[in-house]
Design an enzyme around this catalytic site. Sequence first.
Site, PDB file in Angstrom:
ATOM      1  N   ASP A 105       0.322 -37.039  34.476  1.00 40.09           N
ATOM      2  CA  ASP A 105       1.317 -37.136  35.398  1.00 40.09           C
ATOM      3  C   ASP A 105       1.542 -38.349  36.094  1.00 40.09           C
ATOM      4  OD1 ASP A 105       2.719 -34.776  34.997  1.00 40.09           O
ATOM      5  OD2 ASP A 105       2.066 -33.697  36.728  1.00 40.09           O
ATOM      6  N   PRO A 113       0.155 -30.173  49.560  1.00 36.62           N
ATOM      7  CA  PRO A 113      -0.788 -29.215  49.403  1.00 36.62           C
ATOM      8  C   PRO A 113      -1.686 -29.588  48.176  1.00 36.62           C
ATOM      9  CG  PRO A 113       1.380 -28.124  49.463  1.00 36.62           C
ATOM     10  CD  PRO A 113       1.389 -29.523  49.702  1.00 36.62           C
ATOM     11  N   ALA A 125      -4.018 -29.201  44.622  1.00 31.83           N
ATOM     12  CA  ALA A 125      -3.882 -28.213  43.361  1.00 31.83           C
ATOM     13  C   ALA A 125      -2.907 -27.196  43.639  1.00 31.83           C
ATOM     14  CB  ALA A 125      -5.441 -27.290  43.236  1.00 31.83           C
ATOM     15  N   ALA A 126      -1.628 -27.743  43.710  1.00 30.68           N
ATOM     16  CA  ALA A 126      -0.349 -27.010  43.992  1.00 30.68           C
ATOM     17  C   ALA A 126       0.441 -26.984  42.837  1.00 30.68           C
ATOM     18  CB  ALA A 126      -0.004 -27.455  45.295  1.00 30.68           C
ATOM     19  N   GLY A 127       0.353 -27.874  41.965  1.00 31.91           N
ATOM     20  CA  GLY A 127       1.439 -28.166  40.803  1.00 31.91           C
ATOM     21  C   GLY A 127       2.576 -29.123  41.090  1.00 31.91           C
ATOM     22  N   LYS A 139       6.083 -34.075  43.224  1.00 34.05           N
ATOM     23  CA  LYS A 139       7.088 -34.035  42.075  1.00 34.05           C
ATOM     24  C   LYS A 139       7.160 -32.668  42.024  1.00 34.05           C
ATOM     25  CE  LYS A 139       4.451 -31.900  39.262  1.00 34.05           C
ATOM     26  NZ  LYS A 139       3.934 -31.204  38.302  1.00 34.05           N
ATOM     27  N   GLY A 143      -2.506 -35.472  43.829  1.00 33.82           N
ATOM     28  CA  GLY A 143      -3.596 -36.393  43.376  1.00 33.82           C
ATOM     29  C   GLY A 143      -2.953 -37.452  42.474  1.00 33.82           C
ATOM     30  N   SER A 144      -2.096 -37.009  41.570  1.00 36.37           N
ATOM     31  CA  SER A 144      -1.515 -38.243  40.624  1.00 36.37           C
ATOM     32  C   SER A 144      -0.683 -39.019  41.310  1.00 36.37           C
ATOM     33  CB  SER A 144      -0.512 -37.416  39.483  1.00 36.37           C
ATOM     34  OG  SER A 144      -1.409 -36.344  39.261  1.00 36.37           O
TER      35      SER A 144
HETATM   36  C1  LIG Z   1       1.290 -29.095  34.384  1.00 41.52           C
HETATM   37  C2  LIG Z   1       1.672 -30.525  34.907  1.00 41.52           C
HETATM   38  C3  LIG Z   1       3.122 -30.591  34.795  1.00 41.52           C
HETATM   39  O1  LIG Z   1       3.600 -31.722  35.534  1.00 41.52           O
HETATM   40  O2  LIG Z   1       1.473 -30.800  36.339  1.00 41.52           O
HETATM   41  P1  LIG Z   1       0.505 -30.088  37.405  1.00 41.52           P
HETATM   42  O3  LIG Z   1       0.527 -28.519  37.422  1.00 41.52           O
HETATM   43  O4  LIG Z   1      -0.758 -30.462  37.279  1.00 41.52           O
HETATM   44  O5  LIG Z   1       0.864 -30.646  38.613  1.00 41.52           O
HETATM   45  C4  LIG Z   1       1.145 -31.635  34.111  1.00 41.52           C
HETATM   46  O6  LIG Z   1       1.382 -31.464  32.685  1.00 41.52           O
HETATM   47  C5  LIG Z   1      -0.540 -31.776  34.255  1.00 41.52           C
HETATM   48  O7  LIG Z   1      -0.800 -33.156  34.348  1.00 41.52           O
HETATM   49  P2  LIG Z   1      -2.133 -33.857  35.186  1.00 41.52           P
HETATM   50  O8  LIG Z   1      -2.422 -32.897  36.202  1.00 41.52           O
HETATM   51  O9  LIG Z   1      -1.860 -35.235  35.327  1.00 41.52           O
HETATM   52  O10 LIG Z   1      -3.017 -33.514  33.959  1.00 41.52           O
HETATM   53  P3  LIG Z   1      -4.221 -34.298  33.221  1.00 41.52           P
HETATM   54  O11 LIG Z   1      -5.179 -34.490  34.442  1.00 41.52           O
HETATM   55  O12 LIG Z   1      -3.924 -35.196  32.468  1.00 41.52           O
HETATM   56  O13 LIG Z   1      -4.978 -32.937  32.347  1.00 41.52           O
HETATM   57  C6  LIG Z   1      -5.625 -31.967  32.850  1.00 41.52           C
HETATM   58  C7  LIG Z   1      -5.806 -30.806  31.996  1.00 41.52           C
HETATM   59  O14 LIG Z   1      -4.368 -30.193  31.575  1.00 41.52           O
HETATM   60  C8  LIG Z   1      -4.426 -30.020  30.242  1.00 41.52           C
HETATM   61  N1  LIG Z   1      -3.106 -30.723  29.778  1.00 41.52           N
HETATM   62  C9  LIG Z   1      -2.741 -31.599  30.537  1.00 41.52           C
HETATM   63  C10 LIG Z   1      -1.407 -32.170  30.068  1.00 41.52           C
HETATM   64  C11 LIG Z   1      -0.856 -32.026  28.899  1.00 41.52           C
HETATM   65  N2  LIG Z   1       0.270 -32.398  28.299  1.00 41.52           N
HETATM   66  N3  LIG Z   1      -1.369 -31.073  27.948  1.00 41.52           N
HETATM   67  C12 LIG Z   1      -2.710 -30.351  28.566  1.00 41.52           C
HETATM   68  O15 LIG Z   1      -2.924 -29.548  27.815  1.00 41.52           O
HETATM   69  C13 LIG Z   1      -5.647 -30.503  29.800  1.00 41.52           C
HETATM   70  O16 LIG Z   1      -6.391 -29.413  29.285  1.00 41.52           O
HETATM   71  C14 LIG Z   1      -6.252 -31.400  30.647  1.00 41.52           C
HETATM   72  O17 LIG Z   1      -7.687 -31.511  30.383  1.00 41.52           O
HETATM   73  N1  LIG Z   2      -6.231 -37.854  46.330  1.00 39.85           N
HETATM   74  C1  LIG Z   2      -6.336 -36.512  45.843  1.00 39.85           C
HETATM   75  N2  LIG Z   2      -5.491 -35.656  46.466  1.00 39.85           N
HETATM   76  C2  LIG Z   2      -5.561 -34.314  45.804  1.00 39.85           C
HETATM   77  N3  LIG Z   2      -6.279 -33.949  45.077  1.00 39.85           N
HETATM   78  C3  LIG Z   2      -7.304 -34.941  44.676  1.00 39.85           C
HETATM   79  C4  LIG Z   2      -7.352 -36.272  44.969  1.00 39.85           C
HETATM   80  N4  LIG Z   2      -8.169 -36.610  44.282  1.00 39.85           N
HETATM   81  C5  LIG Z   2      -8.727 -35.695  43.439  1.00 39.85           C
HETATM   82  N5  LIG Z   2      -8.273 -34.469  43.668  1.00 39.85           N
HETATM   83  C6  LIG Z   2      -8.814 -33.163  42.916  1.00 39.85           C
HETATM   84  O1  LIG Z   2      -7.512 -33.077  42.032  1.00 39.85           O
HETATM   85  C7  LIG Z   2      -7.379 -31.845  41.727  1.00 39.85           C
HETATM   86  C8  LIG Z   2      -5.957 -31.454  41.453  1.00 39.85           C
HETATM   87  O2  LIG Z   2      -5.311 -31.977  42.580  1.00 39.85           O
HETATM   88  P1  LIG Z   2      -3.695 -32.095  42.640  1.00 39.85           P
HETATM   89  O3  LIG Z   2      -3.129 -33.445  42.199  1.00 39.85           O
HETATM   90  O4  LIG Z   2      -3.318 -31.977  44.140  1.00 39.85           O
HETATM   91  O5  LIG Z   2      -2.792 -30.911  41.849  1.00 39.85           O
HETATM   92  P2  LIG Z   2      -1.830 -30.661  40.789  1.00 39.85           P
HETATM   93  O6  LIG Z   2      -2.106 -31.472  39.739  1.00 39.85           O
HETATM   94  O7  LIG Z   2      -1.932 -29.266  40.445  1.00 39.85           O
HETATM   95  O8  LIG Z   2      -0.444 -31.023  41.527  1.00 39.85           O
HETATM   96  C9  LIG Z   2      -8.010 -30.975  42.919  1.00 39.85           C
HETATM   97  O9  LIG Z   2      -9.083 -30.141  42.275  1.00 39.85           O
HETATM   98  C10 LIG Z   2      -8.445 -32.133  43.813  1.00 39.85           C
HETATM   99  O10 LIG Z   2      -9.744 -31.685  44.334  1.00 39.85           O
END
Ligand SMILES: C[C@@](CO)(OP(=O)(O)O)[C@H](O)COP(=O)(O)OP(=O)(O)OC[C@H]1O[C@@H](n2ccc(N)nc2=O)[C@H](O)[C@@H]1O
Ligand SMILES: Nc1ncnc2c1ncn2[C@@H]1O[C@H](COP(=O)(O)OP(=O)(O)O)[C@@H](O)[C@H]1O
Length: 284
Positions: free
Chosen positions: A136, A94, A96-98, A10, A102-103
């Site tokens: 997410d 990739p 931990a890329a945003g 995403k 994993g989600s």
């Molecule tokens: C920033 C976003 C944008 O889409 O994506 P990513 O960068 O991770 O891909 C999301 O809000 C990330 O969602 P996700 O990665 O599922 O987060 P979660 O596992 O629920 O939460 C990880 C940590 O992020 C913080 N968190 C997450 C979501 C939210 N609305 N507020 C928060 O403060 C909290 O500290 C939580 O402990």
């Molecule tokens: N199936 C999976 N694929 C990728 N990362 C995973 C998975 N399961 C657990 N993780 C852990 O989740 C964390 C966030 O990964 P990812 O979802 O790729 O990042 P982001 O939420 O930034 O997009 C990483 O530290 C990784 O070790």
Amino acid sequence: MKIFEKAPAKINLSLDVLHKRPDGYHEVEMVMTMVDLADRIEMQEMARDTIIISSQAGYIPLDEKNLAFQAARLIKDRYDVKQGVYIHLDKRIPVAAGLAGGSSDAAATLRGLNRLWNLNISNEELQILGAELGSDVPFCVTGGTALATGRGEKLEPISAPPQCWVVLAKPPINVSTSEIYGKLNARGIKQHPSTAGVLSAIRDKQFDRLCDNLGNVLEGVTLDLYPEVRHLKECMQRLGADGVLMSGSGPTVFGLVSKEAKVARIYNGLRGFCKDVYAVRMLT
Ligand SMILES: C[C@@](CO)(OP(=O)(O)O)[C@H](O)COP(=O)(O)OP(=O)(O)OC[C@H]1O[C@@H](n2ccc(N)nc2=O)[C@H](O)[C@@H]1O
Ligand SMILES: Nc1ncnc2c1ncn2[C@@H]1O[C@H](COP(=O)(O)OP(=O)(O)O)[C@@H](O)[C@H]1O
């Protein structure tokens, strides 16, 4: 029996934070969509009551820390499934890329096991289960394009953005989502992105207006902490991407590009100094 699911990445076209909540999460307003860069997930029934994860990627956990493992355990517990499953993750997104790799794996596992075990769980119920795994995950269950509110789990599907190319580039650093949210001063946000502007541009299929309205309040936090992300963003702008933004908490930066002729130049320019670059289509 063996089945396959695709787990796409995403991007956030808009990411606004309204306030920090008493439970520690942040109340968000985001426009999210999927791109054509996906992990492939294979799920195979096992008679033995166990969950086994494998992957060619050496850098993700293969135990109960894996989000696909957690999704399988959750669905087994809730629906009292006594069979086991072997899950192979062909990782292409990739980590931990945003980009929610994993989600998306967790969501694809929920969808896949629902099919494999004939559980007849509705998408709404899968999204409720998904919210237990991460903010997410509910979006990744159905994908498409959506306005996400709450902590990201309340979803309103919207129409697809205008078709375009998406160039993604990830610098070789790992960014922790909780660290970036933790460093955001939610009360001090000076300029909120125009989520309404993104929504109306999508509704009217106005590509230029969409590019002008891209915005992410987490971008400033990550750019200040990691100058290489700022550098990447500036390079992508200089190379001529029409709209450039960091996705989620980063560090991936994406560029929206309408003309195919420009894509190769941007891709090659970035590849000169960044290994993780992808040129993909927006999923519509
Ligand atoms: C920033 C976003 C944008 O889409 O994506 P990513 O960068 O991770 O891909 C999301 O809000 C990330 O969602 P996700 O990665 O599922 O987060 P979660 O596992 O629920 O939460 C990880 C940590 O992020 C913080 N968190 C997450 C979501 C939210 N609305 N507020 C928060 O403060 C909290 O500290 C939580 O402990
Ligand atoms: N199936 C999976 N694929 C990728 N990362 C995973 C998975 N399961 C657990 N993780 C852990 O989740 C964390 C966030 O990964 P990812 O979802 O790729 O990042 P982001 O939420 O930034 O997009 C990483 O530290 C990784 O070790």
